[in-house]
Scaffold this motif. Structure first.
Motif, PDB file in Angstrom:
ATOM      1  N   ASN A   1     -56.119 -11.094 -87.266  1.00 51.08           N
ATOM      2  CA  ASN A   1     -56.581 -10.208 -86.200  1.00 51.08           C
ATOM      3  C   ASN A   1     -58.032 -10.572 -85.918  1.00 51.08           C
ATOM      4  O   ASN A   1     -58.918 -10.357 -86.765  1.00 51.08           O
ATOM      5  N   ALA A   2     -58.265 -11.155 -84.750  1.00 50.27           N
ATOM      6  CA  ALA A   2     -59.585 -11.688 -84.410  1.00 50.27           C
ATOM      7  C   ALA A   2     -60.215 -10.859 -83.296  1.00 50.27           C
ATOM      8  O   ALA A   2     -59.544 -10.475 -82.319  1.00 50.27           O
ATOM      9  N   TYR A   3     -61.530 -10.590 -83.450  1.00 44.98           N
ATOM     10  CA  TYR A   3     -62.270  -9.776 -82.488  1.00 44.98           C
ATOM     11  C   TYR A   3     -63.508 -10.560 -82.054  1.00 44.98           C
ATOM     12  O   TYR A   3     -64.223 -11.122 -82.890  1.00 44.98           O
ATOM     13  N   GLY A   4     -63.757 -10.599 -80.759  1.00 43.84           N
ATOM     14  CA  GLY A   4     -64.897 -11.345 -80.258  1.00 43.84           C
ATOM     15  C   GLY A   4     -65.599 -10.652 -79.114  1.00 43.84           C
ATOM     16  O   GLY A   4     -64.963  -9.986 -78.284  1.00 43.84           O
ATOM     17  N   ILE A   5     -66.909 -10.782 -79.076  1.00 44.95           N
ATOM     18  CA  ILE A   5     -67.716 -10.267 -77.964  1.00 44.95           C
ATOM     19  C   ILE A   5     -68.660 -11.376 -77.527  1.00 44.95           C
ATOM     20  O   ILE A   5     -69.153 -12.152 -78.347  1.00 44.95           O
ATOM     21  N   GLU A   6     -68.891 -11.446 -76.236  1.00 46.63           N
ATOM     22  CA  GLU A   6     -69.739 -12.493 -75.667  1.00 46.63           C
ATOM     23  C   GLU A   6     -70.466 -11.939 -74.455  1.00 46.63           C
ATOM     24  O   GLU A   6     -69.919 -11.121 -73.700  1.00 46.63           O
TER      25      GLU A   6
END
Length: 501
Positions: A376-381
């Motif tokens: 389960n991968a979470y990313g913000i950019e």
């Protein structure tokens, strides 16, 4: 020769010879102030069409620049824009009064030729209309990118040297309806990723993405996009599917080029690393909620062509992404990916079906690929275009990994970037990236390994020599490669020549 100046030369001739006799009503917008041609920032007296533009403005007052005092002479003009411009020029009473005697004389002298020409135009129009109704045709455009790179990745104690590498891409873009797009990409090259620091993929450069084909032409990507309604696009990808496909336009449009080798040196700097988890065959959708908010979702599997597992019987990664244009110059992106990877399938592969990772440490890629995992991968950019010559970007990613029958693990990545668009000449691009590539930050079960932060420091400058050729020198420094303090630092220097056509 730009298309805009050519159209204005045609317009000048039209006004002087074929102005119709009908008395059009003046356009109210003609009363607005007109910026003189010589005050437009991107028009010079030495330009070949300067006299034509000046003549149209002085005689007919119908040529205007944009509010930012530019003319944008190389920009393509649509038929609607040409019709509007012609109407503005013809709407001047002075035009009609001044040119009327010449028009009357020409119409009298060439009445026979005009009648023949009118008949030919009517006949051609009828035939074109018949073809539009009865014929089916496709339009295919070819776009190519060729990278020639002199590069050296070195590490103390390792026998390395300068190498010359090349990779070529041919992108065939076909449209059946004018709104859809079928992408067929052929790739050939001899670009290998160096085997340093236990084979870490931190050193992978963009031209090395699918770069080693043993000089055999391969099908690099096959994807079909088509609209569903006015604001929704569906994407079917049998080969080379990526989670970036439903995350366009990119948060940082200056770095993202689908690893084409026209912007950054490294694959790490291209996009958020979690978007490289999985890929290959799948389907996706992208929906524009409003002018500032877009959402997309996709499902991909490396086993799409396997008759035993198919799309839904083996490893997969499914994700959703949201892009919000918080202002004219600020964009924010959020991503979530859920995946299941059978033994041998885990990796930051970015759509490569052969499970060859293209970024991150070998500890994270090779260790986890030995097991079946659930991720389960979470990313913000975020990206902020500060001004015309400066942009700031940042990324943060966390992936929770459940290693079946072994325990839990965690993967981290983050970066900050400085972007220098329009550096030097108009189309040059500079960039500085400081970050940490995906690394295994928490042990699973009783496993023991080093988890030092594998730093990534990159700087490059793309000099646009011409419209088709650019030169990009750059350096990449990797302290603590493969997240180990015992490994000597890695240094990569490159000089890349990119040819586009």
């Amino acid at each position: 020769m730009g298309r805009y100046p050519l159209i204005f030369l045609t317009l000048t001739f039209t006004l002087q010879v074929f102005v119709p006799q009908a008395k059009a009503q003046p356009d109210a917008s003609l009363s607005s102030p007109v910026i003189p041609v010589w005050e437009l920032k991107d028009v010079q007296p030495t330009d070949w069409a300067f006299s034509a533009l000046q003549s149209l403005q002085q005689r007919y007052q119908c040529i205007e620049g944009y509010p930012d005092r530019t003319f944008r002479g190389e920009q393509v003009m649509s038929r609607y824009e040409f019709a509007t411009l012609l109407n503005r020029c013809l709407s001047h009473d002075e035009v009609i009064n001044r040119e009327q005697p010449t028009i009357d004389r020409l119409q009298t002298e060439y009445v026979r030729e005009l009648a023949i020409l009118r008949g030919r135009v009517d006949g051609s129009t009828a035939r074109v209309r018949e073809l539009e109704i009865t014929e089916f045709s496709t339009t295919t455009k070819l776009k190519g990118v060729v990278n020639f790179v002199v590069t050296d990745s070195s590490q103390e104690g390792e026998d390395t040297g300068v190498v010359f590498q090349a990779r070529s891409r041919l992108n065939f873009n076909t449209s059946f309806t004018g709104k859809d797009s079928l992408l067929t990409r052929l790739t050939v090259g001899n670009a290998l990723t160096p085997n340093l620091a236990d084979g870490t993929k931190e050193v992978t450069q963009t031209h090395q993405f699918q770069g080693n084909t043993d000089n055999q032409v391969i099908l690099g990507k096959l994807s079909y996009k088509f609209p569903i309604g006015e604001r929704t696009i569906a994407i079917l990808t049998p080969v080379g599917g990526q989670h970036r496909d439903y995350n366009l336009p990119a948060i940082n449009p200056f770095f993202e080029d689908d690893n084409a080798g026209t912007t950054t040196l490294s694959t790490f700097a291209q996009r958020h690393p979690i978007l490289s988890l999985g890929g290959a065959s799948g389907l996706a959708m992208s929906h524009l909620i409003n002018d500032s908010l877009q959402v997309g979702a996709g499902y991909y599997t490396p086993d799409g062509s396997d008759t035993d597992t198919g799309l839904f019987g083996g490893s997969y990664s499914a994700g959703i992404g949201v892009k919000w244009d918080a202002g004219k110059d600020v964009s924010v992106g959020l991503n979530y990916l859920h995946g299941f990877f059978q033994e041998g399938d885990f990796g930051f592969t970015d759509g490569l079906s052969e499970s060859s990772s293209i970024l991150g440490t070998s500890i994270v890629n090779d260790t986890l690929s030995q097991f079946s995992t659930v991720t389960n991968a979470y990313g913000i950019e975020a990206f902020w275009r500060v001004n015309r010559k400066l942009g700031l970007g940042g990324r943060l990613g966390y992936t929770d990994v459940k290693v079946l029958d072994e325990g839990d693990a965690a993967i981290w990545n983050y970066s900050l970037s400085l972007v220098f668009p329009n550096a030097g000449d108009k189309n040059d691009l500079g960039g500085i990236i400081i970050g940490v590539q995906p690394y295994l930050g928490r042990s699973m079960g009783n496993s023991q390994f080093s988890n030092e932060m594998p730093l990534h420091l990159e700087g490059f400058y793309k000099w646009q020599v011409s419209d088709e050729v650019s030169l990009t020198p750059g350096l990449i420094w990797h302290p603590n490669p493969n997240q180990s303090v015992t490994e000597a630092d890695l240094f990569t220097s490159s000089l890349r020549m990119t040819v586009t056509f």
